[in-house]
Design a protein around this motif. Structure first.
Motif, PDB file in Angstrom:
ATOM      1  N   ILE A 126       0.841  -1.203   0.000  1.00 43.77           N
ATOM      2  CA  ILE A 126       0.000   0.000   0.000  1.00 43.77           C
ATOM      3  C   ILE A 126       0.872   1.247   0.000  1.00 43.77           C
ATOM      4  O   ILE A 126       0.644   2.194  -0.743  1.00 43.77           O
ATOM      5  CB  ILE A 126      -0.946   0.002   1.219  1.00 43.77           C
ATOM      6  N   LEU A 127       1.877   1.211   0.811  1.00 42.16           N
ATOM      7  CA  LEU A 127       2.783   2.347   0.914  1.00 42.16           C
ATOM      8  C   LEU A 127       3.437   2.646  -0.431  1.00 42.16           C
ATOM      9  O   LEU A 127       3.469   3.788  -0.897  1.00 42.16           O
ATOM     10  CB  LEU A 127       3.861   1.993   1.941  1.00 42.16           C
ATOM     11  N   GLU A 128       3.923   1.608  -1.065  1.00 43.14           N
ATOM     12  CA  GLU A 128       4.724   1.832  -2.262  1.00 43.14           C
ATOM     13  C   GLU A 128       3.891   2.022  -3.519  1.00 43.14           C
ATOM     14  O   GLU A 128       4.323   2.671  -4.459  1.00 43.14           O
ATOM     15  CB  GLU A 128       5.687   0.655  -2.456  1.00 43.14           C
ATOM     16  N   TRP A 129       2.726   1.441  -3.542  1.00 43.08           N
ATOM     17  CA  TRP A 129       1.922   1.519  -4.753  1.00 43.08           C
ATOM     18  C   TRP A 129       0.828   2.573  -4.678  1.00 43.08           C
ATOM     19  O   TRP A 129       0.365   3.060  -5.710  1.00 43.08           O
ATOM     20  CB  TRP A 129       1.256   0.163  -5.032  1.00 43.08           C
ATOM     21  N   HIS A 130       0.334   2.843  -3.520  1.00 41.86           N
ATOM     22  CA  HIS A 130      -0.887   3.654  -3.448  1.00 41.86           C
ATOM     23  C   HIS A 130      -0.754   4.911  -2.607  1.00 41.86           C
ATOM     24  O   HIS A 130      -1.748   5.541  -2.301  1.00 41.86           O
ATOM     25  CB  HIS A 130      -2.034   2.820  -2.852  1.00 41.86           C
ATOM     26  N   GLN A 145      11.700  -0.097   1.952  1.00 45.34           N
ATOM     27  CA  GLN A 145      12.144  -0.929   3.076  1.00 45.34           C
ATOM     28  C   GLN A 145      12.374  -2.364   2.631  1.00 45.34           C
ATOM     29  O   GLN A 145      11.602  -2.909   1.849  1.00 45.34           O
ATOM     30  CB  GLN A 145      11.043  -0.886   4.150  1.00 45.34           C
ATOM     31  N   CYS A 146      13.434  -2.962   3.169  1.00 44.49           N
ATOM     32  CA  CYS A 146      13.678  -4.372   2.880  1.00 44.49           C
ATOM     33  C   CYS A 146      12.482  -5.196   3.365  1.00 44.49           C
ATOM     34  O   CYS A 146      11.956  -4.952   4.455  1.00 44.49           O
ATOM     35  CB  CYS A 146      14.951  -4.822   3.598  1.00 44.49           C
ATOM     36  N   LEU A 147      12.078  -6.170   2.566  1.00 43.22           N
ATOM     37  CA  LEU A 147      10.872  -6.937   2.894  1.00 43.22           C
ATOM     38  C   LEU A 147      11.118  -8.073   3.866  1.00 43.22           C
ATOM     39  O   LEU A 147      10.179  -8.718   4.318  1.00 43.22           O
ATOM     40  CB  LEU A 147      10.261  -7.519   1.604  1.00 43.22           C
ATOM     41  N   PRO A 180       7.599  -5.365  -9.228  1.00 40.50           N
ATOM     42  CA  PRO A 180       7.466  -3.925  -9.449  1.00 40.50           C
ATOM     43  C   PRO A 180       6.115  -3.642 -10.077  1.00 40.50           C
ATOM     44  O   PRO A 180       5.502  -4.535 -10.653  1.00 40.50           O
ATOM     45  CB  PRO A 180       8.595  -3.624 -10.439  1.00 40.50           C
ATOM     46  N   LYS A 181       5.685  -2.411  -9.992  1.00 34.87           N
ATOM     47  CA  LYS A 181       4.397  -2.050 -10.595  1.00 34.87           C
ATOM     48  C   LYS A 181       4.498  -2.227 -12.088  1.00 34.87           C
ATOM     49  O   LYS A 181       5.424  -1.781 -12.730  1.00 34.87           O
ATOM     50  CB  LYS A 181       4.072  -0.600 -10.271  1.00 34.87           C
TER      51      LYS A 181
END
Lengths: 333, 493
Positions: A126-130, A145-147, A180-181
């Motif tokens: 959510i953070l990275e895509w939205h 952030q590392c997953l 990636p998106k």
């Protein structure tokens, strides 16, 4: 072995320590040839002393492992359907339903409906895509952030993050939950073996596929900061100014989807580089791509451009061909 | 734990005699493996007995075409039931080592399986996980190492919510961990320790038990003291483990067994035991010991010794730490109920599991060695006679009983006065008749202390043919000097 009857009572009674009898040692006690010394004893891991207990432990484990491998008989119930809207799966065992629910409906992104195996990965998604704020901040500081659970490293791009996960954490390069998106492909469940996709780590890329009727909203979820309408309305909103059509008219039937790139793509130097450096086969006139480059170089300096660029499109000020002069851009903010 | 496991027990077709024989064989194999320091080998985890036809269907060995066909059906089939069925058939086939070899040799097979494992189809995911679990059982390290591509996903799924699935992932990981250092070398950077630390907060008992199993396998690794235990001690795992061991209504025996063993492996590696003491390990384990003694009295339930053994070991080893004194740890264990509990457990071992008597006596030694208070407790609770009743069990037990008695006697006259008159002297005269040098040696040490602090005992000793008992050993090299010294004391006294 007979225990004194009062012992159980002692155990049941409260805590307490015996008042010790006086200790009085005679030096002759330890005199040669006698050598007894009272001392606590320590046994290390592999000591033979542990043999019997270890054997008992492993006998027990053998039984456990045998039983784990058995698949339990599932108690069957009358068939019922999953209650989540839009899901038509039917089940006849509660365990199956529980697993289905957790897998498909447990950690689901409300924007794009993708399901994740854990809350941790969902939050990262959510953070990275939205989240538009994320995009803005990630220009200035390392935000990816590392997953891997427990690792606090952050990176500038998702590419860098992937490299870190592969090198430091020995994760596979095609780790399914770090995609990636994508710009064009349908938002289906990740099919096995789809690692043949194009560039990884780039947020958006030029696609040279024909434009479909309109891209599914799921592919371009608008940042919540920009458009505060429910997802359903987004579909309608998007169709109104059909910039794709306009562009198509303007550049003689090209198949570009540039107009549909969320404006933050231009903020990303690498993304822009992709635009500039990798023109698609039926590229527009040079002036347009130059304008894009100019736009991006302006944009990098000021994040305000995010909103402005979009407004720019909506108001239809772009005829798709001639770039406004540099200073004009500043009029908007 | 026990009730759940029993629910899963397959109906057995063997008779009782056959079962006993197989158990003896398994025990012998384990003993041999332990001596060779191979006890963590996974081949011992899976019973080598031929498959009992409990389900009524015999799994056939699958050939290459069949494996390919099942994989293709699972991946590309249209009907979900059909896809699931294909994986079930594959899983059954994978029970055979030949099928496992065929599978790993097939190009892209693991890739497909991992794809199914990570698909959105829940039931396919579960069946794929079961196939992986079958593979993880293999005795061939090539097969287990072929599962390496799946480990990052197994770890990822540990933070999910489906408890059955997580349990399966944990047992699979546990099996893979045992297999080879290569697997562990991958799992550690992949973050297995933080993943376990997050997963241990699950409320599901089955998940916790599986986690304890996987962790215990990780801790048994040869390289654990240097490479694994430090990061585990640095995580929140120790606190959670101790929480699982706290007695009370929430204590689950199956879960507690696993974490008690985990603690034992950590403690006996002596990496940083003061840290554990700081977390209250002594106090928690002491209370658990009391709880066990209570449980042992109430129920005939077999299996409590599985928990008692690691608890005794942990306590015994922790008591040797210097930190025990400084952190006030000794205070936590001054409670004399610990001694009462220990004797109740010793009686239980005496009846049910005599091989664990040395471990109980080890704790008794460590409790009494430097503690006048505990020595006094043994005297005031009348525990000397029960202790003496253990002498005939074995030479090892005899030596340990005598050592504990020496711990008491060496504290001086006030203690020896309570040791005599009483059953002690006759018992000593009896042990002097043993042939084992160590038993006799320890008896001599005890006699020396008794004569020193309670001189009246000498007369009685002489009257009961003590000198003759001594004479038997005056040629024995290890005993001569002490025998002579005692003879002198007796004759002069």
């Amino acid at each position: 072995m007979q225990l004194p009857p009062a012992l159980c009572a002692r155990l049941a009674a409260g805590p307490g320590a015996a008042e010790p009898l006086p200790v009085e040692r005679d030096p002759a006690a330890g005199a040669a040839p006698f050598h007894f010394v009272a001392r606590p004893v320590r046994f290390p891991r592999e000591h033979q002393f542990f043999e019997d207990g270890d054997v008992q432990r492993h006998l027990y484990l053998q039984d456990v492992i045998m039983q784990v491998a058995d698949v339990p008989e599932k108690p069957r119930v009358p068939a019922f359907a999953c209650q989540v809207a839009g899901c038509c799966q039917v089940f006849d065992a509660l365990d199956d339903y529980e697993h289905h629910y957790h897998t498909l409906h447990g950690n689901v992104c409300s924007f794009c409906k993708r399901a994740f195996p854990s809350g941790h990965l969902l939050d990262a998604h959510i953070l990275e895509w939205h989240d538009s704020l994320f995009q803005i901040l990630s220009e200035r500081q390392d935000m990816y952030q590392c997953l891997v659970e427990g690792c606090t490293e952050k990176f500038k791009t998702s590419r860098d993050r992937k490299d870190h996960m592969v090198r430091m954490h020995l994760y596979p390069a095609d780790f399914r939950f770090d995609k990636p998106k994508k710009s064009r492909s349908p938002a289906s469940a990740e099919a096995p073996g789809d690692s043949g996709e194009r560039s990884e780590g780039e947020a958006m890329e030029i696609c040279s596929e024909p434009v479909a009727a309109s891209p599914a909203p799921a592919e371009y979820p608008l940042p919540s900061a920009l458009v505060r309408v429910p997802l359903e309305d987004l579909k309608a909103t998007r169709r109104k100014p059909n910039n794709a059509d306009r562009l198509r008219k303007g550049v003689g039937g090209s198949h570009h989807c540039w107009a549909w790139h969320p404006p933050w793509a231009f903020l990303r130097p690498s993304g822009v580089a992709a635009l500039g450096a990798r023109p698609s086969p039926s590229s527009p006139s040079l002036s347009l791509s130059k304008w894009h480059q100019q736009l991006s170089s302006e944009a990098v300096r000021d994040p305000q451009i995010l909103e402005t660029t979009w407004t720019h499109y909506w108001e239809g000020d772009v005829d798709g061909l001639s770039p406004p002069a540099g200073p004009t851009l500043r009029m908007y903010f | 734990m026990w009730s759940r496991r029993q629910g899963r027990l397959r109906p057995t077709v063997c008779g009782v005699e056959e079962l006993r024989r197989r158990r003896r064989e398994r025990e012998a194999a384990l003993r041999k493996a332990r001596r060779e320091q191979q006890l963590v080998s996974k081949r011992l985890l899976r019973d080598d007995a031929p498959e009992e036809a409990g389900e009524g269907c015999v799994a056939a060995i699958l050939g290459e075409t069949e494996v390919q066909q099942f994989l293709r059906q699972a991946q590309q089939g249209t009907e979900e039931k059909e896809r699931e069925g294909a994986l079930v058939s594959l899983r059954r086939g994978l029970q055979h080592p030949e099928t496992q070899q065929t599978f790993i040799r097939l190009e892209g097979s693991m890739r497909t399986l991992v794809g199914l494992l990570t698909s959105n189809q829940a039931l396919l995911q579960l069946e794929a996980a079961r196939c992986l679990h079958e593979l993880s059982h293999s005795e061939q390290s090539t097969v287990a190492e072929a599962c390496l591509p799946a480990t990052s996903y197994l770890l990822t799924y540990l933070s999910g919510h489906s408890s059955d699935f997580i349990e399966l992932c944990l047992y699979t990981l546990g099996n893979l961990i045992v297999e080879s250092e290569a697997v562990r070398r991958q799992l550690l950077p992949q973050g297995i320790v933080p993943a376990l630390a997050a997963c241990i907060q699950s409320p599901h008992v089955a998940v916790l038990e599986a986690l304890g199993y996987a962790l215990s396998q990780l801790l048994q690794a040869e390289e654990a003291p240097e490479k694994i235990i430090p990061s585990i001690l640095a995580s929140t795992l120790p606190q959670h483990m101790l929480q699982m061991l706290q007695p009370g209504p929430k204590l689950n025996p199956g879960v507690a067994v696993e974490f008690a063993w985990c603690l034992h492996y950590i403690i006996c590696s002596q990496v940083s035991n003061p840290l554990l003491i700081g977390h209250g390990a002594l106090s928690t384990l002491g209370l658990l010991l009391l709880d066990l003694a209570g449980a042992v009295q109430k129920t005939e339930d077999a299996g409590l010794e599985l928990l008692a053994c690691p608890v005794l070991r942990c306590l015994s080893n922790l008591l040797t730490e210097a930190a025990v004194e400084t952190v006030g740890g000794q205070m936590q264990l001054r409670d004399e109920r610990v001694v009462a509990a220990l004797f109740i457990l010793l009686q239980f071992f005496f009846q049910k599991q005599p091989s664990l008597l040395p471990e109980g006596l080890w704790l008794l030694n460590n409790l009494t060695a430097n503690s006048p208070s505990f020595c006094t407790s043994l005297l005031s609770l009348d525990l000397i006679e029960p202790l003496l009743q253990l002498l005939p069990v074995s030479n090892v037990v005899s030596v340990m009983v005598l050592t504990v008695l020496c711990n008491i006697a060496e504290k001086g006259p006030a203690y020896c006065q309570r040791l005599w008159p009483g059953p002690l002297l006759p018992a000593l005269l009896h042990t002097l008749a043993f042939s084992d040098t160590e038993v006799v040696g320890q008896s001599l040490e005890l006699l020396h202390l008794l004569f020193l602090y309670q001189p009246e005992a000498v007369q009685v000793f002489l009257q009961q043919s003590g000198l003759q008992a001594l004479e038997r050993h005056q040629e024995e090299a290890q005993l001569q000097d002490r025998v002579y010294a005692l003879q002198q004391t007796a004759l002069q006294g």
